[in-house]
Design a protein around this motif. Sequence first.
Motif, mmCIF file in Angstrom:
data_model
loop_
_atom_site.group_PDB
_atom_site.id
_atom_site.type_symbol
_atom_site.label_atom_id
_atom_site.label_comp_id
_atom_site.label_asym_id
_atom_site.label_seq_id
_atom_site.Cartn_x
_atom_site.Cartn_y
_atom_site.Cartn_z
ATOM 1 N N THR A 23 0.854 -1.187 0.000
ATOM 2 C CA THR A 23 0.000 0.000 0.000
ATOM 3 C C THR A 23 0.895 1.244 0.000
ATOM 4 O O THR A 23 2.097 1.163 0.264
ATOM 5 C CB THR A 23 -0.898 0.039 1.248
ATOM 6 O OG1 THR A 23 -0.056 0.177 2.402
ATOM 7 C CG2 THR A 23 -1.757 -1.220 1.358
ATOM 8 N N GLN A 24 0.309 2.396 -0.240
ATOM 9 C CA GLN A 24 1.083 3.634 -0.183
ATOM 10 C C GLN A 24 1.624 3.873 1.216
ATOM 11 O O GLN A 24 2.743 4.344 1.390
ATOM 12 C CB GLN A 24 0.240 4.828 -0.655
ATOM 13 C CG GLN A 24 1.061 6.096 -0.820
ATOM 14 C CD GLN A 24 2.189 5.932 -1.840
ATOM 15 O OE1 GLN A 24 1.967 5.478 -2.954
ATOM 16 N NE2 GLN A 24 3.411 6.300 -1.452
ATOM 17 N N GLU A 25 0.846 3.542 2.228
ATOM 18 C CA GLU A 25 1.294 3.689 3.620
ATOM 19 C C GLU A 25 2.550 2.848 3.873
ATOM 20 O O GLU A 25 3.510 3.312 4.503
ATOM 21 C CB GLU A 25 0.171 3.266 4.567
ATOM 22 C CG GLU A 25 0.539 3.357 6.032
ATOM 23 C CD GLU A 25 -0.579 2.869 6.946
ATOM 24 O OE1 GLU A 25 -0.312 2.790 8.156
ATOM 25 O OE2 GLU A 25 -1.681 2.553 6.463
ATOM 26 N N ASP B 216 5.546 4.451 2.055
ATOM 27 C CA ASP B 216 6.020 5.637 2.749
ATOM 28 C C ASP B 216 6.849 5.255 3.977
ATOM 29 O O ASP B 216 7.878 5.880 4.251
ATOM 30 C CB ASP B 216 4.848 6.524 3.174
ATOM 31 C CG ASP B 216 4.129 7.159 1.994
ATOM 32 O OD1 ASP B 216 4.692 7.178 0.862
ATOM 33 O OD2 ASP B 216 2.990 7.626 2.195
ATOM 34 N N MET B 217 6.414 4.232 4.699
ATOM 35 C CA MET B 217 7.150 3.808 5.884
ATOM 36 C C MET B 217 8.519 3.244 5.494
ATOM 37 O O MET B 217 9.530 3.535 6.137
ATOM 38 C CB MET B 217 6.346 2.784 6.693
ATOM 39 C CG MET B 217 6.959 2.520 8.064
ATOM 40 S SD MET B 217 6.002 1.391 9.097
ATOM 41 C CE MET B 217 4.532 2.352 9.390
ATOM 42 N N ASN C 297 7.654 2.131 12.687
ATOM 43 C CA ASN C 297 7.710 3.540 13.031
ATOM 44 C C ASN C 297 7.332 3.624 14.495
ATOM 45 O O ASN C 297 6.161 3.460 14.851
ATOM 46 C CB ASN C 297 6.759 4.354 12.159
ATOM 47 C CG ASN C 297 6.835 5.837 12.462
ATOM 48 O OD1 ASN C 297 7.150 6.248 13.581
ATOM 49 N ND2 ASN C 297 6.540 6.649 11.467
ATOM 50 N N ASP D 94 3.522 1.497 14.737
ATOM 51 C CA ASP D 94 2.989 0.769 13.594
ATOM 52 C C ASP D 94 4.162 0.162 12.832
ATOM 53 O O ASP D 94 5.301 0.626 12.952
ATOM 54 C CB ASP D 94 2.215 1.724 12.688
ATOM 55 C CG ASP D 94 1.299 1.008 11.710
ATOM 56 O OD1 ASP D 94 1.206 -0.240 11.755
ATOM 57 O OD2 ASP D 94 0.673 1.702 10.881
#
Length: 132
Positions: free
Chosen positions: A5-7, A10-11, A70, A75
Amino acid sequence: MATLTQEMKDMIASQQCFVGTVNENGTPNVAPKRSTRVLSDDSLIFTEGTGGATYANIKRGSKVAISVVNREIIDGYRFYGTATLEESGPLYEQAAAQAARIGMTRPRAVAVVKIEEIHALKPGPLAGKKIA
């Protein structure tokens, strides 16, 4: 195959990733790989600079686990997959050019990890569970 996913992307781009492999005796090896990045929606890539334990374990066919968390938002994710090592070709040359730009030695290889499963690393009912 599992899809990022985009999330997740990004992480991976903003946090330290750790790569886990096992040797022929089943002894685990975990190594920070600052170079870990997204290659595609279902693949990650990292530079193997030293040709040490991670490289040797992948060369022998070890499966790979890549974890990223993170701590600020409590998460994270664990990505399981199969890695291939590229010691020449376009992806390798891109990694070599990046290493040269930041003053590092030419890498031994790049590892391309095809993601097969994704697990959550967050507190609560999803902790450690397969999510993709």
